[in-house]
Design an enzyme around this catalytic site. Structure first.
Site, PDB file in Angstrom:
ATOM      1  N   LYS A 118       8.866  11.705   9.571  1.00 42.58           N
ATOM      2  CA  LYS A 118       8.677  10.315  10.018  1.00 42.58           C
ATOM      3  C   LYS A 118       9.578  10.087  11.213  1.00 42.58           C
ATOM      4  CE  LYS A 118       6.139   6.855   8.648  1.00 42.58           C
ATOM      5  NZ  LYS A 118       4.848   6.945   7.971  1.00 42.58           N
TER       6      LYS A 118
HETATM    7  P1  NAD Z   1       0.837  -2.531  11.777  1.00 43.88           P
HETATM    8  O1  NAD Z   1       2.027  -2.656  12.621  1.00 43.88           O
HETATM    9  O2  NAD Z   1      -0.486  -2.259  12.392  1.00 43.88           O
HETATM   10  O3  NAD Z   1       0.681  -3.864  10.877  1.00 43.88           O
HETATM   11  C1  NAD Z   1       1.695  -4.355  10.059  1.00 43.88           C
HETATM   12  C2  NAD Z   1       1.272  -5.730   9.548  1.00 43.88           C
HETATM   13  O4  NAD Z   1       2.199  -6.183   8.569  1.00 43.88           O
HETATM   14  C3  NAD Z   1       1.250  -6.801  10.639  1.00 43.88           C
HETATM   15  O5  NAD Z   1       0.163  -7.682  10.397  1.00 43.88           O
HETATM   16  C4  NAD Z   1       2.575  -7.547  10.422  1.00 43.88           C
HETATM   17  O6  NAD Z   1       2.535  -8.872  10.902  1.00 43.88           O
HETATM   18  C5  NAD Z   1       2.621  -7.499   8.909  1.00 43.88           C
HETATM   19  N1  NAD Z   1       3.935  -7.725   8.326  1.00 43.88           N
HETATM   20  C6  NAD Z   1       5.137  -7.234   8.698  1.00 43.88           C
HETATM   21  N2  NAD Z   1       6.106  -7.703   7.890  1.00 43.88           N
HETATM   22  C7  NAD Z   1       5.478  -8.490   6.966  1.00 43.88           C
HETATM   23  C8  NAD Z   1       5.918  -9.236   5.863  1.00 43.88           C
HETATM   24  N3  NAD Z   1       7.196  -9.272   5.517  1.00 43.88           N
HETATM   25  N4  NAD Z   1       4.991  -9.933   5.133  1.00 43.88           N
HETATM   26  C9  NAD Z   1       3.692  -9.904   5.459  1.00 43.88           C
HETATM   27  N5  NAD Z   1       3.215  -9.198   6.491  1.00 43.88           N
HETATM   28  C10 NAD Z   1       4.097  -8.500   7.235  1.00 43.88           C
HETATM   29  O7  NAD Z   1       1.189  -1.414  10.685  1.00 43.88           O
HETATM   30  P2  NAD Z   1       0.177  -0.534   9.805  1.00 43.88           P
HETATM   31  O8  NAD Z   1      -0.080   0.748  10.517  1.00 43.88           O
HETATM   32  O9  NAD Z   1      -0.959  -1.381   9.337  1.00 43.88           O
HETATM   33  O10 NAD Z   1       1.138  -0.153   8.578  1.00 43.88           O
HETATM   34  C11 NAD Z   1       1.301  -1.016   7.454  1.00 43.88           C
HETATM   35  C12 NAD Z   1       1.851  -0.192   6.311  1.00 43.88           C
HETATM   36  O11 NAD Z   1       0.943   0.865   5.992  1.00 43.88           O
HETATM   37  C13 NAD Z   1       3.199   0.475   6.576  1.00 43.88           C
HETATM   38  O12 NAD Z   1       3.913   0.549   5.354  1.00 43.88           O
HETATM   39  C14 NAD Z   1       2.801   1.887   6.983  1.00 43.88           C
HETATM   40  O13 NAD Z   1       3.835   2.823   6.785  1.00 43.88           O
HETATM   41  C15 NAD Z   1       1.644   2.109   6.039  1.00 43.88           C
HETATM   42  N6  NAD Z   1       0.719   3.163   6.435  1.00 43.88           N
HETATM   43  C16 NAD Z   1       0.108   3.136   7.646  1.00 43.88           C
HETATM   44  C17 NAD Z   1      -0.793   4.155   7.979  1.00 43.88           C
HETATM   45  C18 NAD Z   1      -1.564   4.150   9.265  1.00 43.88           C
HETATM   46  O14 NAD Z   1      -2.425   5.027   9.415  1.00 43.88           O
HETATM   47  N7  NAD Z   1      -1.334   3.206  10.173  1.00 43.88           N
HETATM   48  C19 NAD Z   1      -1.014   5.205   7.082  1.00 43.88           C
HETATM   49  C20 NAD Z   1      -0.382   5.187   5.836  1.00 43.88           C
HETATM   50  C21 NAD Z   1       0.482   4.157   5.530  1.00 43.88           C
END
Ligand code: NAD
Length: 428
Positions: A118
Site C-alpha cells: 500500500k
Molecule cells: P474515493 O476517494 O473514491 O471515495 C471515498 C468516499 O468516502 C468519498 O465519497 C468521501 O467523501 C467519503 N468519505 C470519506 N470520509 C468519510 C466519512 N468519514 N464518512 C462518510 N464518507 C466519507 O475512495 P474509494 O476508492 O471509493 O475507496 C473507499 C474505500 O474502499 C477505501 O477504504 C478503500 O481502501 C477501499 N477500496 C477501494 C478500492 C478501489 O478499487 N478504489 C478497492 C478496494 C477497497
C-alpha cells in the site's frame, strides 16, 4: 501534599485502537486457529519493506509545500507486491502498514499471485489543482522508484487517486527507465492498456457478494433495503449496481453528510448533482441525514465504503442492518465484530467483499503481459465467477469450523501465505 496524602486519581485514557491494531488482532486470531508459533506470527505481522519519503511540491502560486509519502510492502512470498495509493490528509505509516497487510490476505484469498502493498501521501487532493497533483504524483513516484516495478510492486488507485494518477505514475516510471512500461500500474485508462471493467470492478464485486449474502440469509434482493457510506469510486457504483439489481438504496453519505429517501434514491439525478457540487448534501430528492446516523438505519444491508474504523464498540450495538458488506478496508473493529456476531448480524469481510478491484487489476496485469486485451463481457464473467467461488469457499470453510466469515477468510488467506513462505524457506 504530604507523602501520606493520596495522590489525585488520574483519568486513564482508553487507547483508541488503530487500523494496525485491528489488522494485527485479526491476524492473531487466525494464528490461534492455525496453531502457528510466535516466530511465524511476528514474521506475518511485520512488513518486509517500507519506505518513507519527503514529497516537496511547487505550488501554482510559486510557494513550496511539503508532504510525506509512504510505500509499504507487507509480504512478497506469493509474488510481486500489489496495492493501492491513497491521497488523504489522515494517512500515517501505521495506516499504510495495516492496509498493506490486508492486501496480502486479500490477494491470497482470491488466489492471485501477488503479495500485499500500500502507498499513501498525506495530502487532501481536493485542496490542490490538477497540475499540483500531477507534480506531487510524479515526485512521489520518482522517490519510490527503486522499490516499484511490474515484477516488484504494482500500485493502483485507492482513496483520493484515480486512473489519471495511474497514467502519471506510468509515464514517470517509463520516462525514468527509458521505455513504456504499462505493467507498472493497474487501474490505468483503457487507452493506455487498462482493462475493461477495472474502474467499477470493486463495486461489481461488492454487489455480487452483497446479493449472495442476501440469498444466504433468505432475503429477496427485490425490495431489500440498503444504506451505503461513502460515495466515491466504490460507494457510488455499488449503490447504482445494487439499485439495478432491485435493492432499494435508501441512503448514501460522503465526508460532508448523508441523504435519505425511504422510497429509494434516484441515482441518475443524485449523480448529476454530485458531479456538479462535489457532495451529496443539499440534494433536493432526499432528506438530509447525519453521516453517522446512516450507519444505524434499519436496513437489510449496510455497505461501509469510505474509511477504516467507522463501526466500533461505541456504535455497534445501535447498528441494526442484518448484513454488513465491507466495501471499505477495515471499517469494522474487532470489538464491533464481536457485538455483530452476538446479535446474529452477518459481516462479510473486506478481504472478500472488496477483492473485485485487485482481481481485475490482476486481469489487467495478465492482459498487459500478454499484450492481448479481453472484452468487457469476458472480464465481468471472470470477475463474477471468481468472486462467487471465493464466497462459496469462505462460507463452507466457516460452516465446517464454526468460524465467522472474517475469521474463515483470514485463516484461509494466512494459511496460503504461510505455506508459500515455508515452501520457499528462509534466506539465508
Ligand atoms: P474515493 O476517494 O473514491 O471515495 C471515498 C468516499 O468516502 C468519498 O465519497 C468521501 O467523501 C467519503 N468519505 C470519506 N470520509 C468519510 C466519512 N468519514 N464518512 C462518510 N464518507 C466519507 O475512495 P474509494 O476508492 O471509493 O475507496 C473507499 C474505500 O474502499 C477505501 O477504504 C478503500 O481502501 C477501499 N477500496 C477501494 C478500492 C478501489 O478499487 N478504489 C478497492 C478496494 C477497497
Amino acid at each position: 501534599m504530604t507523602l501520606l496524602e493520596a495522590a489525585p486519581m488520574r483519568a486513564i485514557a482508553t487507547p483508541i485502537a488503530t487500523p494496525l491494531d485491528d489488522a494485527r488482532s485479526q491476524l492473531a486470531s487466525a494464528i490461534d486457529v492455525l496453531g502457528y508459533g510466535s516466530g511465524l506470527q511476528s514474521l506475518l505481522s511485520t512488513p518486509r519493506r517500507e519506505m518513507t519519503v519527503a514529497v516537496p511540491l511547487r505550488r501554482d502560486d510559486g510557494s513550496t509545500s511539503l508532504f510525506t509519502g509512504y510505500r509499504v510492502q507487507h509480504n512478497l512470498s506469493r509474488g510481486p507486491a500489489k496495492g493501492g495509493l491513497r491521497y488523504s490528509p489522515g494517512v500515517t505509516l501505521d495506516e499504510v502498514r495495516a492496509l498493506a497487510m490486508w492486501m496480502t490476505w486479500k490477494c491470497a484469498l482470491i488466489d492471485v499471485p501477488f503479495g500485499g502493498a500500500k502507498g499513501g501521501v498525506t495530502i487532501d487532493p481536493r485542496q490542490f489543482s490538477q497540475a499540483e497533483l500531477e507534480r506531487v504524483t510524479r515526485r512521489y513516484t520518482s522517490e519510490i522508484l527503486p522499490i516499484i516495478g511490474p515484477e516488484k510492486d504494482i500500485p493502483a488507485p485507492d482513496m483520493g487517486t484515480d486512473e489519471r494518477t495511474m497514467a502519471w505514475i506510468m509515464d514517470t516510471y517509463s520516462v525514468n527507465v527509458g521505455y513504456t512500461v504499462p505493467g507498472i500500474v493497474t487501474g490505468k485508462p483503457i487507452s493506455l492498456g487498462g482493462s475493461h471493467g477495472r474502474a467499477s470492478a470493486t463495486s461489481r464485486g461488492v454487489t455480487h457478494i452483497a446479493l449472495a449474502a442476501l440469498r444466504h440469509r433468505g432475503i429477496s434482493q427485490h425490495g431489500a433495503t440498503a444504506a451505503v457510506q461513502g460515495f466515491g469510486k466504490v460507494g457510488h457504483d455499488a449503490a447504482v449496481f445494487l439499485t439495478d439489481a432491485g435493492v432499494r438504496v435508501v441512503a448514501v453519505s460522503d465526508q460532508y453528510g448523508a441523504v435519505y429517501n425511504r422510497n429509494g434514491l434516484d441515482f441518475t439525478r443524485l449523480s448529476a448533482y454530485v458531479a456538479a457540487t462535489g457532495r451529496v448534501v443539499g440534494y433536493d430528492g432526499a432528506e438530509p441525514l447525519d453521516g453517522d446516523a446512516l450507519l444505524e438505519l434499519p436496513v437489510d444491508l449496510l455497505v461501509p465504503a469510505a474509511v477504516e474504523g467507522v463501526l466500533h464498540e461505541g456504535n455497534a450495538a445501535r447498528v441494526s442492518a442484518r448484513i454488513i458488506v465491507e466495501g471499505a478496508n477495515g471499517p469494522t473493529s474487532p470489538a464491533a465484530d464481536r457485538i455483530f456476531s452476538e446479535n446474529g448480524q452477518l459481516v462479510v469481510p473486506d478481504i472478500l467483499a472488496n477483492a473485485g478491484g485487485v482481481l481485475v487489476s490482476y486481469f489487467e496485469w495478465v492482459q498487459g503481459n500478454q499484450a492481448y486485451w479481453w472484452n468487457a463481457d469476458e472480464v465481468e464473467h471472470k470477475l463474477e465467477e471468481r468472486m462467487l467461488g471465493a464466497w462459496q469457499q469462505v462460507v463452507e470453510y466457516a460452516a465446517a469450523r464454526d468460524l465467522s466469515l472474517r475469521a474463515a477468510a483470514t485463516v484461509l488467506a494466512v494459511e496460503r501465505v504461510a505455506e508459500a513462505h515455508l515452501l520457499r524457506g528462509l534466506y539465508p
